[in-house]
Design an enzyme around this catalytic site. Structure first.
Site, PDB file in Angstrom:
ATOM      1  CB  SER A  42      -0.956  -0.040   1.194  1.00 59.16           C
ATOM      2  OG  SER A  42      -2.034   0.851   1.012  1.00 59.16           O
ATOM      3  CG  ASP A 206      -4.378  -1.832   0.598  1.00 60.60           C
ATOM      4  OD1 ASP A 206      -3.562  -2.471   1.282  1.00 60.60           O
ATOM      5  OD2 ASP A 206      -4.371  -0.593   0.518  1.00 60.60           O
TER       6      ASP A 206
END
Length: 356
Positions: A42, A206
């Protein structure tokens, strides 16, 4: 000081990833410190790509300067593209007095954004949808991070179909891979990438859901034993969350720390086997674990501020990262390549089976 080689493991955490920006900025000051590999998820993947792009572009100090240019550009762009007067005004009154906490939670921009993401999907934007991270990554001063030069780069994302982690490296660590790693599904559409193993188009979210950060690529025997984890999500938070926002914050932190805690528990188990001399003639690696963190700062913030990358917050996070890295080096530079600086048995004390 003699050269010391380390691997970096960079957690994700939205705007709080600017803390890692500060950590990396400080580590780049040390010519004796060689970064051999970077695993990022991320916001950690954004930092990792920027760092790799700079270090791979030039050797020595020129590469360190290039890495700084990338990181500075990255976070300047994140702040500019997300900035508005309302967000800046709200940050100017934080932290609110304790009696105003609930009111602030209800009327902050993050609270409204969180409510909207429960009603509207990123697919509702139709042809007007755009993921701004792609342009930021392509505009980096030194954008070539998908190569074999410099430190090895590992980018973690979550396969939407299988729910399993996927790590992209070398030529596969593309702009799309980094975008996938940072793809919060309530904000961005899933990033579709062709799987080279199957030839199928796969959708990714993610990487924090399955590996925050991914540790296993750093166990490669060709890499150094030392893994320096840059923590974004606090491991410990005293007190019981009582308001809806506090409860949601702690759920967020526990969820996004779950994979890291599982990895650390596995490393702790391996270390016990090594200590008991039960791994003779095995090729298993005995990692040395270190952490750079500021749990005091992270406990003072909330998960909602991860979605509010105002310049003031980013500058505060960077400075805190620089201070934390400086403190780590002052206390533990000599321990690198020699011993752990994280007490894993103490970390997991009291987490066993009750009544066994």
């Amino acid at each position: 000081m003699d050269e010391k080689r380390i691997n970096l493991a960079l957690q994700g955490g939205g705007a709080h990833g600017a803390f890692s920006w500060g950590v990396l900025d400080r580590l780049l000051d040390e010519d004796w410190l060689t970064i051999s590999a970077i695993s990022g998820t991320s916001a950690g993947a954004l930092n990792a790509a920027a760092l790799k792009g700079g270090l791979a572009r030039h050797p020595g100090r020129a590469g360190r300067r290039a890495a700084r240019e990338n990181l500075d550009f990255l976070w300047a762009q994140v702040g500019q593209r997300s900035d508005n007067r309302l967000v800046r005004w709200m940050h100017s009154i934080f932290p609110a007095p304790q009696g105003m906490d609930r009111l602030t939670e209800l009327f902050s921009p993050a609270a409204w954004l969180d409510s909207l993401t429960r009603v509207f999907s990123p697919y509702d934007y139709g042809p007007f949808y755009v993921n701004p991270l792609g342009a930021v990554l392509r505009e980096l001063p030194h954008p070539d991070f998908s190569n074999d030069r410099g430190p090895r780069l590992f980018v973690a994302a979550t396969n939407v179909r299988t729910g399993r982690i996927r790590v992209f490296t070398r030529a596969a660590a593309t702009v799309d891979a980094v975008m996938a790693s940072a793809c919060l599904p309530t904000l961005f559409r899933a990033v579709e990438i062709c799987d080279p193993d199957t030839g199928a188009l796969e959708a990714f979210w993610d990487g924090g859901f399955t590996g925050n950060p991914a540790m296993f690529p750093l166990y490669d025997q060709s890499l150094p034993r030392d893994i320096v984890i840059v923590n974004i999500n606090p491991l410990l938070r005293d007190g019981i969350p009582r308001t809806p926002a506090q409860i949601a914050d702690r759920v967020n932190e526990v969820s996004f720390n779950a994979s890291l805690m599982a990895d650390l528990r596995a490393i702790n188990f391996v270390k016990r086997l090594f200590a008991e001399d039960r791994l003779q003639n095995r090729t298993m690696k005995n990692p040395l674990v270190h952490m750079i963190l500021d749990d005091v700062l992270m406990n003072d913030l909330t998960a909602r501020s991860k979605l509010m990358p105002a310049p003031g917050l980013l500058a505060r996070m960077k400075e805190a990262g620089q201070v934390a890295a400086d403190s780590f080096l002052a206390k533990h530079a000599d321990a690198l390549n020699r011993r752990d600086t994280v007490d894993l048995p103490a970390l997991f004390a009291g987490s066993g089976v009750i009544g066994a």
